[in-house]
Design a protein around this motif. Structure first.
Motif, PDB file in Angstrom:
ATOM      1  N   ILE A  33       2.465   4.689 -11.978  1.00  0.00           N
ATOM      2  CA  ILE A  33       2.373   5.330 -13.292  1.00  0.00           C
ATOM      3  C   ILE A  33       1.338   4.566 -14.106  1.00  0.00           C
ATOM      4  N   SER A  34       0.407   5.318 -14.729  1.00  0.00           N
ATOM      5  CA  SER A  34      -0.731   4.691 -15.391  1.00  0.00           C
ATOM      6  C   SER A  34      -1.001   5.349 -16.739  1.00  0.00           C
ATOM      7  N   GLY A  35      -1.469   4.534 -17.702  1.00  0.00           N
ATOM      8  CA  GLY A  35      -1.852   5.066 -19.009  1.00  0.00           C
ATOM      9  C   GLY A  35      -1.878   3.978 -20.067  1.00  0.00           C
ATOM     10  N   ILE A  36      -2.019   4.388 -21.321  1.00  0.00           N
ATOM     11  CA  ILE A  36      -1.968   3.470 -22.455  1.00  0.00           C
ATOM     12  C   ILE A  36      -0.500   3.188 -22.775  1.00  0.00           C
ATOM     13  N   PRO A  37      -0.087   1.934 -22.970  1.00  0.00           N
ATOM     14  CA  PRO A  37       1.331   1.585 -23.107  1.00  0.00           C
ATOM     15  C   PRO A  37       2.151   2.447 -24.065  1.00  0.00           C
ATOM     16  N   PRO A  38       1.704   2.730 -25.299  1.00  0.00           N
ATOM     17  CA  PRO A  38       2.576   3.523 -26.177  1.00  0.00           C
ATOM     18  C   PRO A  38       2.847   4.927 -25.657  1.00  0.00           C
TER      19      PRO A  38
ATOM     20  N   ALA B 296       0.829  -1.203   0.000  1.00  0.00           N
ATOM     21  CA  ALA B 296       0.000   0.000   0.000  1.00  0.00           C
ATOM     22  C   ALA B 296       0.862   1.251   0.000  1.00  0.00           C
ATOM     23  N   GLY B 297       2.170   1.079  -0.090  1.00  0.00           N
ATOM     24  CA  GLY B 297       3.086   2.200   0.011  1.00  0.00           C
ATOM     25  C   GLY B 297       2.941   3.223  -1.088  1.00  0.00           C
ATOM     26  N   PHE B 298       2.411   2.792  -2.246  1.00  0.00           N
ATOM     27  CA  PHE B 298       2.304   3.737  -3.359  1.00  0.00           C
ATOM     28  C   PHE B 298       1.341   4.883  -3.052  1.00  0.00           C
ATOM     29  N   VAL B 299       0.416   4.683  -2.108  1.00  0.00           N
ATOM     30  CA  VAL B 299      -0.541   5.759  -1.800  1.00  0.00           C
ATOM     31  C   VAL B 299       0.129   6.924  -1.071  1.00  0.00           C
ATOM     32  N   ASP B 300       1.334   6.702  -0.570  1.00  0.00           N
ATOM     33  CA  ASP B 300       2.047   7.770   0.140  1.00  0.00           C
ATOM     34  C   ASP B 300       2.966   8.570  -0.775  1.00  0.00           C
ATOM     35  N   GLY B 301       3.134   8.125  -2.015  1.00  0.00           N
ATOM     36  CA  GLY B 301       3.977   8.844  -2.961  1.00  0.00           C
ATOM     37  C   GLY B 301       3.148   9.483  -4.052  1.00  0.00           C
ATOM     38  N   LYS B 302       3.817   9.913  -5.111  1.00  0.00           N
ATOM     39  CA  LYS B 302       3.135  10.543  -6.234  1.00  0.00           C
ATOM     40  C   LYS B 302       2.637   9.493  -7.229  1.00  0.00           C
ATOM     41  N   MET B 303       1.516   9.810  -7.869  1.00  0.00           N
ATOM     42  CA  MET B 303       0.927   8.933  -8.879  1.00  0.00           C
ATOM     43  C   MET B 303       0.675   9.751 -10.135  1.00  0.00           C
ATOM     44  N   ILE B 304       1.001   9.173 -11.268  1.00  0.00           N
ATOM     45  CA  ILE B 304       0.781   9.898 -12.519  1.00  0.00           C
ATOM     46  C   ILE B 304      -0.228   9.143 -13.372  1.00  0.00           C
ATOM     47  N   PHE B 305      -1.151   9.902 -13.964  1.00  0.00           N
ATOM     48  CA  PHE B 305      -2.157   9.337 -14.855  1.00  0.00           C
ATOM     49  C   PHE B 305      -2.036  10.075 -16.185  1.00  0.00           C
ATOM     50  N   LEU B 306      -1.490   9.392 -17.193  1.00  0.00           N
ATOM     51  CA  LEU B 306      -1.361   9.986 -18.516  1.00  0.00           C
ATOM     52  C   LEU B 306      -2.722   9.902 -19.186  1.00  0.00           C
ATOM     53  N   GLN B 307      -3.367  11.039 -19.374  1.00  0.00           N
ATOM     54  CA  GLN B 307      -4.760  11.024 -19.813  1.00  0.00           C
ATOM     55  C   GLN B 307      -5.054  12.230 -20.688  1.00  0.00           C
TER      56      GLN B 307
END
Length: 500
Positions: free
Chosen positions: A211-216, A137-148
């Motif tokens: 880090i989240s988004g469409i692979p390309p 659950a450690g990722f909730v304490d850092g930054k998250m990126i959503f390429l959108q």
């Protein structure tokens, strides 16, 4: 453990328990949704025209609700765009999600007040399943990126309109706002290349963990990040990066590329969101099988793909499907899509619970010679070729060459952009063909019968596919390159680009 991590773990227990409950009674849950959708929409224009008052069971439903694609429902969508209410669903849509159609031009997919929460809860619940099973659950304490896409919305008949990812950006919960990146201003940049460069500048010094988004488009971000920093791997730039979330296209062809870019192992989660509804997500770390969301505002139907083009193909509900069969996915949603062919094909890999794999697009196939090659088959072939002969494929597409300019038998032409060439390109092409023959008996018969010659691989220069997508105005966002085409529109455009 931070307070945020603690509460995430507690919520994860609740969500997993709830999922197990509805997954244990799939037919009952799906039939409840069918009756609920009919009841809610019985007084809409569509409900009255299709005799919803007379529907008492699934057999009635199939008689009253025909299968349609966007073109078939476009008449109703246009009425909504003219300002009419109670057309497909009670009231007016909360949003229109704009998508690019290959035959329909721009599509306007309605999102209702009832359907919007499921677009949000799908991604949230996937992450909570991951926390529950992995303990991370450690990722909730850092930054998250959503390429959108851009969250800037226009209006059509008073209905806010934009890309689905841009709409969803308005619903990031408050407790994640400080963690979320990029900034609102950067997210609003329309030009994709400028936007990626801005995201790099904004995130390079941050503690990125998810880090989240469409692979390309994640790949483009990673490459620009390494150019900017001079580092050799993303793992060096973001030492606490631990979770990659991908969707939109099959991730398998990108695995080796991302392994090199990241430089170490990170967990990968795949999800299956669509403007029409949040359909499935990976609920088990280490398995790319996707849990079909049966309790999320959608009543599903399934048509065997090999019978889809019959005049009256069979339609099945969840209790009638089998594993190992390629089905066209049909949606009936709480935003007013009825008998809607989303265009995707899926295969069940489990029925307890119901887990699927996306196998391709019913319109994205090659059957110029009667072979009906589908997406999962070409992706299996390219994966095997990389495993046997090295090389890293960045992107590819396949088209028929019916009248070869060099003469001789026709063939399937594979246009491949490599990040790293294989040891032996001829052997690479041969393995592609062998695996495709193993996967598709019709293709094998055509090769053995000397109707087709084996597959031909064309190597493209770096960034060829980005240049192609940019040339048609579809670089970035949720736009995806078709891996298969039954014509040569993309192939011929690639020829022109390589000559420039």
């Amino acid at each position: 453990m931070s307070l945020k991590s603690f509460f995430a773990r507690q919520l994860a227990k609740y969500v997993v328990a709830d999922t197990r409950q509805w997954a244990s009674k799939p037919v009952e849950i799906q039939m409840k949704w069918m009756y609920k959708l009919i009841q809610q929409a019985r007084n809409t224009d569509f409900g009255r025209e299709h005799g919803f008052e007379e529907i008492t069971n699934y057999i009635d439903f199939k008689k009253q609700v025909p299968i349609r694609d966007y073109e078939g429902l476009k008449f109703y969508i246009e009425r909504i765009k003219e300002g009419n209410a109670n057309v497909l669903w009670p009231g007016k849509p909360l949003y229109f999600a704009k998508t690019s159609g290959t035959t329909s031009g721009t599509k306007y997919i309605p999102i209702s007040r009832e359907s919007m929460p499921y677009h949000i809860s799908g991604a949230r619940n996937m992450l909570l399943h991951y926390i529950y099973h992995s303990g991370n659950a450690g990722f909730v304490d850092g930054k998250m990126i959503f390429l959108q896409g851009s969250p800037v919305l226009s209006e059509v008949a008073g209905i806010k309109t934009g890309r689905l990812s841009g709409i969803v950006a308005h619903y990031v919960p408050g407790y994640l706002q400080r963690n979320r990146m990029p900034s609102w201003a950067t997210n609003c940049i329309e030009d994709w290349e400028q936007k990626v460069d801005a995201i790099v500048r904004e995130t390079v010094k941050e503690d990125m963990r998810l880090i989240s988004g469409i692979p390309p488009w994640i790949q483009m971000y990673f490459e620009r990040l390494l150019q900017h920093t001079g580092k050799s791997t993303v793992g060096q730039v973001f030492p606490n990066f631990s979770l990659l979330v991908v969707g939109g296209v099959a991730f398998e062809p990108y695995v080796k590329v991302f392994e090199k870019l990241i430089g170490r192992q990170v967990d990968v989660l795949e999800l299956y969101p669509a403007s029409e509804g949040f359909i499935a997500y990976q609920d088990q770390p280490g398995s790319s099988d996707l849990l079909l969301l049966l309790n999320a505002g959608i009543f599903y139907e399934f048509i065997p793909a090999d019978r889809f083009f019959e005049e009256n193909p069979p339609r099945y509900h969840i209790g009638q499907v089998q594993t190992g069969v390629n089905y066209v996915l049909i949606l009936n949603t709480n935003a007013g899509l009825w008998g809607y062919n989303i265009g995707d094909t899926i295969e069940f890999v489990s029925t307890n619970p119901y887990r699927i794999r996306v196998t391709g697009r019913i319109k994205h196939f090659i059957s110029a010679f009667g072979e009906h090659v589908i997406g999962s088959e070409v992706e299996a072939a390219i994966k095997a070729a990389q495993q046997h002969h090295g090389g890293r494929v960045n992107e590819f597409t396949v088209a028929p060459q019916v009248a070869p300019p060099e003469g001789g038998l026709p063939y399937h032409e594979w246009w491949i952009e490599f990040d790293e060439l294989p040891f032996d390109l001829d052997a690479f092409a041969k393995t592609i063909d062998q695996i495709l023959q193993e996967k598709n008996v019709y293709y094998r018969d055509l090769i053995e019968g000397k109707i087709l010659r084996p597959a031909v691989v064309r190597v493209l220069p770096k960034n060829s596919f980005n240049r192609y997508m940019k040339s048609i105005g579809k670089l970035g966002g949720q736009n995806k390159l078709p891996r298969l085409a039954n014509d040569r529109k993309i192939a011929d455009a690639l020829v022109e680009l390589t000559l420039q």
